[in-house]
Design a protein around this motif. Sequence first.
Motif, PDB file in Angstrom:
ATOM      1  N   SER A   1      50.348  34.196  72.296  1.00 14.63           N
ATOM      2  CA  SER A   1      50.212  35.597  72.676  1.00 14.63           C
ATOM      3  C   SER A   1      48.830  36.159  72.377  1.00 14.63           C
ATOM      4  O   SER A   1      48.518  37.280  72.792  1.00 14.63           O
ATOM      5  CB  SER A   1      51.266  36.441  71.957  1.00 14.63           C
ATOM      6  N   SER A   2      47.993  35.415  71.664  1.00 21.42           N
ATOM      7  CA  SER A   2      46.663  35.869  71.287  1.00 21.42           C
ATOM      8  C   SER A   2      45.606  35.118  72.069  1.00 21.42           C
ATOM      9  O   SER A   2      45.669  33.900  72.194  1.00 21.42           O
ATOM     10  CB  SER A   2      46.432  35.679  69.789  1.00 21.42           C
ATOM     11  N   SER A   3      44.621  35.841  72.571  1.00 16.17           N
ATOM     12  CA  SER A   3      43.531  35.247  73.335  1.00 16.17           C
ATOM     13  C   SER A   3      42.328  34.893  72.478  1.00 16.17           C
ATOM     14  O   SER A   3      41.455  34.160  72.925  1.00 16.17           O
ATOM     15  CB  SER A   3      43.079  36.197  74.448  1.00 16.17           C
ATOM     16  N   ALA A   4      42.273  35.434  71.266  1.00 15.73           N
ATOM     17  CA  ALA A   4      41.102  35.236  70.435  1.00 15.73           C
ATOM     18  C   ALA A   4      41.472  35.345  68.966  1.00 15.73           C
ATOM     19  O   ALA A   4      42.524  35.887  68.605  1.00 15.73           O
ATOM     20  CB  ALA A   4      40.023  36.266  70.772  1.00 15.73           C
ATOM     21  N   MET A   5      40.606  34.822  68.135  1.00 15.77           N
ATOM     22  CA  MET A   5      40.690  35.056  66.708  1.00 15.77           C
ATOM     23  C   MET A   5      39.323  35.515  66.225  1.00 15.77           C
ATOM     24  O   MET A   5      38.312  35.299  66.894  1.00 15.77           O
ATOM     25  CB  MET A   5      41.150  33.812  65.933  1.00 15.77           C
ATOM     26  N   GLY A   6      39.302  36.158  65.081  1.00 13.23           N
ATOM     27  CA  GLY A   6      38.037  36.662  64.584  1.00 13.23           C
ATOM     28  C   GLY A   6      38.074  36.896  63.099  1.00 13.23           C
ATOM     29  O   GLY A   6      39.094  36.692  62.426  1.00 13.23           O
TER      30      GLY A   6
ATOM     31  N   VAL B   1      32.775  40.860  62.037  1.00 14.08           N
ATOM     32  CA  VAL B   1      31.865  39.768  61.695  1.00 14.08           C
ATOM     33  C   VAL B   1      31.642  38.850  62.892  1.00 14.08           C
ATOM     34  O   VAL B   1      30.510  38.636  63.317  1.00 14.08           O
ATOM     35  CB  VAL B   1      32.385  38.955  60.497  1.00 14.08           C
ATOM     36  N   ALA B   2      32.720  38.295  63.441  1.00 19.86           N
ATOM     37  CA  ALA B   2      32.596  37.349  64.543  1.00 19.86           C
ATOM     38  C   ALA B   2      33.945  37.177  65.216  1.00 19.86           C
ATOM     39  O   ALA B   2      34.991  37.424  64.613  1.00 19.86           O
ATOM     40  CB  ALA B   2      32.084  35.990  64.056  1.00 19.86           C
ATOM     41  N   THR B   3      33.926  36.729  66.470  1.00 19.03           N
ATOM     42  CA  THR B   3      35.156  36.445  67.188  1.00 19.03           C
ATOM     43  C   THR B   3      34.928  35.269  68.121  1.00 19.03           C
ATOM     44  O   THR B   3      33.792  34.980  68.512  1.00 19.03           O
ATOM     45  CB  THR B   3      35.643  37.679  67.979  1.00 19.03           C
ATOM     46  N   ILE B   4      36.005  34.585  68.475  1.00 21.08           N
ATOM     47  CA  ILE B   4      35.935  33.442  69.372  1.00 21.08           C
ATOM     48  C   ILE B   4      37.175  33.429  70.244  1.00 21.08           C
ATOM     49  O   ILE B   4      38.282  33.713  69.770  1.00 21.08           O
ATOM     50  CB  ILE B   4      35.778  32.118  68.589  1.00 21.08           C
ATOM     51  N   SER B   5      37.010  33.104  71.525  1.00 13.51           N
ATOM     52  CA  SER B   5      38.153  32.974  72.421  1.00 13.51           C
ATOM     53  C   SER B   5      38.800  31.613  72.215  1.00 13.51           C
ATOM     54  O   SER B   5      38.118  30.599  72.062  1.00 13.51           O
ATOM     55  CB  SER B   5      37.729  33.151  73.879  1.00 13.51           C
ATOM     56  N   TRP B   6      40.126  31.581  72.198  1.00  9.73           N
ATOM     57  CA  TRP B   6      40.833  30.329  71.962  1.00  9.73           C
ATOM     58  C   TRP B   6      40.618  29.318  73.067  1.00  9.73           C
ATOM     59  O   TRP B   6      40.460  28.128  72.818  1.00  9.73           O
ATOM     60  CB  TRP B   6      42.335  30.588  71.801  1.00  9.73           C
ATOM     61  N   GLY B   7      40.608  29.771  74.325  1.00 10.69           N
ATOM     62  CA  GLY B   7      40.565  28.842  75.446  1.00 10.69           C
ATOM     63  C   GLY B   7      39.212  28.223  75.701  1.00 10.69           C
ATOM     64  O   GLY B   7      39.085  26.996  75.760  1.00 10.69           O
TER      65      GLY B   7
ATOM     66  N   ARG C   1      36.706  26.915  66.271  1.00  8.94           N
ATOM     67  CA  ARG C   1      38.145  26.759  66.222  1.00  8.94           C
ATOM     68  C   ARG C   1      38.545  25.388  66.747  1.00  8.94           C
ATOM     69  O   ARG C   1      37.820  24.775  67.535  1.00  8.94           O
ATOM     70  CB  ARG C   1      38.870  27.848  67.033  1.00  8.94           C
ATOM     71  N   ILE C   2      39.681  24.916  66.280  1.00 12.19           N
ATOM     72  CA  ILE C   2      40.356  23.752  66.846  1.00 12.19           C
ATOM     73  C   ILE C   2      41.639  24.302  67.434  1.00 12.19           C
ATOM     74  O   ILE C   2      42.624  24.509  66.725  1.00 12.19           O
ATOM     75  CB  ILE C   2      40.618  22.664  65.805  1.00 12.19           C
TER      76      ILE C   2
ATOM     77  N   ALA D   1      43.852  37.965  64.701  1.00 14.40           N
ATOM     78  CA  ALA D   1      44.160  37.372  65.993  1.00 14.40           C
ATOM     79  C   ALA D   1      44.622  38.455  66.949  1.00 14.40           C
ATOM     80  O   ALA D   1      45.202  39.465  66.532  1.00 14.40           O
ATOM     81  CB  ALA D   1      45.229  36.291  65.864  1.00 14.40           C
ATOM     82  N   GLY D   2      44.365  38.243  68.236  1.00 17.70           N
ATOM     83  CA  GLY D   2      44.768  39.199  69.249  1.00 17.70           C
ATOM     84  C   GLY D   2      43.950  39.043  70.503  1.00 17.70           C
ATOM     85  O   GLY D   2      43.605  37.934  70.897  1.00 17.70           O
ATOM     86  N   GLY D   3      43.619  40.149  71.142  1.00 12.92           N
ATOM     87  CA  GLY D   3      42.898  40.141  72.406  1.00 12.92           C
ATOM     88  C   GLY D   3      41.404  39.965  72.232  1.00 12.92           C
ATOM     89  O   GLY D   3      40.831  40.281  71.192  1.00 12.92           O
ATOM     90  N   TRP D   4      40.784  39.450  73.269  1.00 13.68           N
ATOM     91  CA  TRP D   4      39.343  39.325  73.355  1.00 13.68           C
ATOM     92  C   TRP D   4      38.750  40.625  73.851  1.00 13.68           C
ATOM     93  O   TRP D   4      39.318  41.248  74.771  1.00 13.68           O
ATOM     94  CB  TRP D   4      38.985  38.185  74.326  1.00 13.68           C
TER      95      TRP D   4
END
Length: 118
Positions: A30-35, A48-54, A72-73, A98-101
Amino acid sequence: QVRLVESGGGLVQAGGSLRLSCAASGRTFSSSAMGWFRQAPGKEREFVATISWGVGVTLYADSVKGRFTISRIAANNTGYLQMNSLKPDDTAIYYCAAGGWPRPNSYWGQGTQVTVSS
């Protein structure tokens, strides 16, 4: 829901390095990104920073560009924050989210303390 558990915080001297980890479980699809966010005593929480999971697209706060690297892995639902050239001003509680980008804010970890000494 998504559960997040941070690890890797601690005490380090200025100029040193730490790597934070964030393990996610639950409905991670359900989450597109983590940060990562941080909050120092007497200061507001800051991005600080964020990254898209895909795809792995990254964004950084100006204060950490060139020093911190988010990664991320995706298959393991695990995120990382490599922190190099640490400064005393980096001292804060660091929170995984975690959540949206591009600003994930739906789920939060418990926080891990990072202390940088002079």
